[in-house]
Design an enzyme around this catalytic site. Structure first.
Site, PDB file in Angstrom:
ATOM      1  N   ALA A  88       6.314  15.608   7.120  1.00 54.41           N
ATOM      2  CA  ALA A  88       7.696  14.835   7.519  1.00 54.41           C
ATOM      3  C   ALA A  88       7.206  14.163   8.517  1.00 54.41           C
ATOM      4  O   ALA A  88       6.545  14.359   9.476  1.00 54.41           O
ATOM      5  CB  ALA A  88       8.657  16.101   7.714  1.00 54.41           C
ATOM      6  N   LYS A 119      -9.416 -18.777   9.383  1.00 54.84           N
ATOM      7  CA  LYS A 119      -9.783 -17.469   8.952  1.00 54.84           C
ATOM      8  C   LYS A 119     -11.098 -17.527   8.265  1.00 54.84           C
ATOM      9  O   LYS A 119     -12.056 -16.573   8.452  1.00 54.84           O
ATOM     10  CB  LYS A 119      -8.957 -16.866   7.747  1.00 54.84           C
ATOM     11  CG  LYS A 119      -8.721 -15.389   7.890  1.00 54.84           C
ATOM     12  CD  LYS A 119      -7.367 -15.196   6.796  1.00 54.84           C
ATOM     13  CE  LYS A 119      -7.096 -13.849   6.728  1.00 54.84           C
ATOM     14  NZ  LYS A 119      -5.917 -13.613   5.596  1.00 54.84           N
ATOM     15  N   CYS A 170       3.382  -1.900   1.987  1.00 54.41           N
ATOM     16  CA  CYS A 170       3.565  -1.529   0.743  1.00 54.41           C
ATOM     17  C   CYS A 170       4.686  -1.026   0.356  1.00 54.41           C
ATOM     18  O   CYS A 170       5.641  -1.487  -0.462  1.00 54.41           O
ATOM     19  CB  CYS A 170       2.397  -0.650  -0.040  1.00 54.41           C
ATOM     20  SG  CYS A 170       0.800  -1.913  -0.004  1.00 54.41           S
ATOM     21  N   LYS A 220       1.358   3.610  11.270  1.00 52.48           N
ATOM     22  CA  LYS A 220       0.939   4.660  11.016  1.00 52.48           C
ATOM     23  C   LYS A 220      -0.361   4.746  11.754  1.00 52.48           C
ATOM     24  O   LYS A 220      -0.854   3.612  12.473  1.00 52.48           O
ATOM     25  CB  LYS A 220       0.489   5.110   9.418  1.00 52.48           C
ATOM     26  CG  LYS A 220      -0.204   4.231   9.029  1.00 52.48           C
ATOM     27  CD  LYS A 220      -0.876   4.722   7.665  1.00 52.48           C
ATOM     28  CE  LYS A 220      -1.962   4.017   6.819  1.00 52.48           C
ATOM     29  NZ  LYS A 220      -2.653   4.247   5.885  1.00 52.48           N
TER      30      LYS A 220
HETATM   31  C1  UDX Z   1       0.195   2.902   0.452  1.00 46.15           C
HETATM   32  C2  UDX Z   1      -0.546   3.526  -0.564  1.00 46.15           C
HETATM   33  O1  UDX Z   1      -0.722   4.906  -0.211  1.00 46.15           O
HETATM   34  C3  UDX Z   1      -1.631   2.838  -1.085  1.00 46.15           C
HETATM   35  O2  UDX Z   1      -1.974   3.649  -2.290  1.00 46.15           O
HETATM   36  C4  UDX Z   1      -1.210   1.432  -1.464  1.00 46.15           C
HETATM   37  O3  UDX Z   1      -1.943   0.940  -2.201  1.00 46.15           O
HETATM   38  C5  UDX Z   1      -0.754   0.791  -0.368  1.00 46.15           C
HETATM   39  O4  UDX Z   1       0.557   1.447   0.154  1.00 46.15           O
HETATM   40  P1  UDX Z   1      -0.637   2.638   3.449  1.00 46.15           P
HETATM   41  O5  UDX Z   1       0.724   1.553   3.005  1.00 46.15           O
HETATM   42  O6  UDX Z   1      -1.777   1.807   3.821  1.00 46.15           O
HETATM   43  O7  UDX Z   1      -0.771   2.718   1.651  1.00 46.15           O
HETATM   44  O8  UDX Z   1      -0.108   3.956   3.929  1.00 46.15           O
HETATM   45  P2  UDX Z   1       0.004   5.573   3.541  1.00 46.15           P
HETATM   46  O9  UDX Z   1      -0.960   6.162   4.114  1.00 46.15           O
HETATM   47  O10 UDX Z   1       0.347   5.753   2.197  1.00 46.15           O
HETATM   48  O11 UDX Z   1       1.236   5.681   4.375  1.00 46.15           O
HETATM   49  C6  UDX Z   1       2.626   4.907   4.045  1.00 46.15           C
HETATM   50  C7  UDX Z   1       3.650   5.521   5.174  1.00 46.15           C
HETATM   51  O12 UDX Z   1       4.317   6.743   4.694  1.00 46.15           O
HETATM   52  C8  UDX Z   1       3.367   5.321   6.554  1.00 46.15           C
HETATM   53  O13 UDX Z   1       4.538   5.233   7.221  1.00 46.15           O
HETATM   54  C9  UDX Z   1       2.916   7.094   6.751  1.00 46.15           C
HETATM   55  O14 UDX Z   1       3.243   7.232   7.965  1.00 46.15           O
HETATM   56  C10 UDX Z   1       3.932   7.441   5.783  1.00 46.15           C
HETATM   57  N1  UDX Z   1       3.589   8.992   5.381  1.00 46.15           N
HETATM   58  C11 UDX Z   1       2.622   9.188   4.609  1.00 46.15           C
HETATM   59  C12 UDX Z   1       4.361  10.035   5.775  1.00 46.15           C
HETATM   60  O15 UDX Z   1       5.554  10.121   6.640  1.00 46.15           O
HETATM   61  N2  UDX Z   1       4.126  11.399   5.323  1.00 46.15           N
HETATM   62  C13 UDX Z   1       2.919  11.530   4.549  1.00 46.15           C
HETATM   63  O16 UDX Z   1       2.899  12.717   4.281  1.00 46.15           O
HETATM   64  C14 UDX Z   1       2.316  10.462   4.006  1.00 46.15           C
END
Ligand code: UDX
Length: 432
Positions: A255, A35, A263, A324
């Site tokens: 939704a 890496k 996370c 996502k």
């Molecule tokens: C998250 C936190 O937002 C971030 O602050 C933390 O440090 C790490 O975890 P991340 O996992 O990158 O970030 O994705 P995020 O954009 O928060 O989305 C998480 C999940 O929730 C995804 O599956 C996303 O599709 C879903 N989501 C998010 C929804 O279904 N609806 C929403 O309105 C927002």
């Protein structure tokens, strides 16, 4: 300032590169030689918009460097960020902290002058206390300070989230560390970031509580969407109506499929496990975990209903399979449950993802990767829009889908129902 990031995963690499871009000397350390060799060549192992450019720029101007030598890198630095993984334990739901404690032991023998040791990885309440104990075995307490400074970076938006954070949380009661860290973050504070200084334990908990709350918000709107589907209400009206209340706020009320990623699933489990350890029951978070787990099955049942329960030999297209948009991360993506389940029922699945084919599906029967959206849609009976990539936001279905009997199931509510229905297709979405 001289900084050392231990662990060049998502958190360590993004934070290290951004700190270098703010003018600090940063050394990123990892025990994975391959890496580090790749990073030196400017090859970034993760997909994150803008990251490769920042790595190249800061490596060239010598503010950013990479190494496998932890001890030397620690000795040469003033501030050490621990950014190694804290995955869920193989058995149980608590966080596996073995990497954190191993790193702490290694740091312990390299403290040659005052150092600030920071946990940036998400670590459970009291982990800082344990690190302090480990370091105290070999070092005088005046020689170091253990601080919690959690990250709140979203994948796909990580660089922007780093440069324009809502808040920077620093958990420490050590005056010297607080002075130094406030100065380290001053370029972000001057751009409007709130700076919150708390106890170390509070900072650790702020991170978990924030993620658990966001996961709760998403799960809440997902359940409301189920009710909307049964009552002919549009969930988007509900999200807007709720979000206009400043006490609630409009974000994270979209939704969709079950939440996934590196996370939320891990942190919701870990916080309930920590609370159980302290004989405190986080029943709300526990039910969020359960509801989110059920969600993929709920959406799968909806797919079965849409297809009239005849799944065998049905051609299903997945647009997007990561958890996502704007990431190549498959961790806890709902597609990992849905695609194998549909394949088991005899469906033939083609998927397109802007980040390429996925090894997770390579051994699953009748699952094929298509190199373009167009190929993935050919002969399809059902198109599932699984992630909200911009690439999927203005597909000309009328031109690409010759067969008007094709059904579209938009799990991210990207399209307006009437627009797609007017083109002659059957269209389903979430909560409307
Ligand atoms: C998250 C936190 O937002 C971030 O602050 C933390 O440090 C790490 O975890 P991340 O996992 O990158 O970030 O994705 P995020 O954009 O928060 O989305 C998480 C999940 O929730 C995804 O599956 C996303 O599709 C879903 N989501 C998010 C929804 O279904 N609806 C929403 O309105 C927002």
């Amino acid at each position: 300032m001289k900084l050392c990031m231990i662990g060049t995963g998502y958190v360590g690499l993004v934070s290290g590169v951004c700190f270098a871009d703010l003018g600090n000397d940063v050394i990123c350390v990892d025990k994975d030689t391959k890496k580090i060799d790749q990073l030196i060549k400017g090859k970034v192992p993760i997909y994150e918009p803008g990251l490769t450019e920042l790595v190249t720029k800061n490596y060239k101007n010598k503010r950013l460097n990479f190494s496998t030598n932890l001890k030397k890198s620690v000795k040469d630095s003033d501030i050490i960020f621990i950014c190694v993984g804290t995955p869920t334990k193989k058995h149980g739901s608590s966080a596996d902290l073995s990497q954190i404690y191993n790193v702490a032991k290694e740091i312990s023998s390299s403290i040659n002058k005052f150092k600030i040791i920071i946990t940036k990885s998400t670590v459970p309440l009291t982990t800082g206390d344990e690190i302090e104990k480990i370091l105290s075995k070999k070092n005088n307490k005046k020689k170091f300070s253990v601080v919690s400074n959690p990250e709140f970076l979203r994948e796909g938006e990580a660089i922007r989230d780093f440069i324009y954070p809502d808040r920077v949380v620093v958990g420490s009661n050590n005056k010297k560390s607080n002075r130094i860290l406030k100065s380290l973050y001053s370029p972000l504070i001057s751009k409007g970031a709130s700076y919150l200084q708390t106890s170390r334990r509070a900072a650790e908990l702020i991170k978990y509580a924030s993620n658990a709350f966001l996961a709760t918000k998403i799960t809440f709107i997902n359940e409301i969407a189920n009710l909307c589907e049964k009552t002919g209400v549009n969930v988007e009206d509900i999200s807007i109506g709720m979000g206009l209340d400043k006490r609630i706020g409009s974000r994270f009320l979209r939704a969709g499929p079950a939440y996934g990623g590196s996370c939320f699933p891990k942190d919701t489990k870990a916080i309930t496990s920590t609370a159980d350890k302290f004989k405190s029951n986080l029943s709300v978070v526990k039910s969020v975990i359960k509801s989110n787990k059920n969600r993929s099955n709920l959406l799968l049942n909806r797919v079965y209903e849409i297809l009239g329960k005849r799944i065998k030999n049905k051609k299903i297209t997945f647009l997007g399979v990561t958890f996502k948009a704007n990431t190549d991360d498959m961790r806890d993506s709902s597609s990992l449950l849905m695609i194998p389940a549909l394949s088991k029922k005899g469906a033939i699945i083609k998927y397109f993802d802007p980040t390429g084919s996925k090894k997770e599906f390579s051994n699953i029967k009748n699952v094929y990767y298509s190199k373009t959206i167009k190929y993935s849609l050919e002969d399809s009976d059902l198109v599932i829009i699984h992630t909200e990539w911009n690439d999927f936001k203005s597909i000309n279905f009328k031109n690409l889908l010759k067969n008007k009997k094709v059904i579209i199931y938009d799990m991210r509510n990207i399209y307006t129902p009437t627009k797609i229905k007017n083109q002659g297709f059957k269209y389903y979405s979430i909560g409307r």
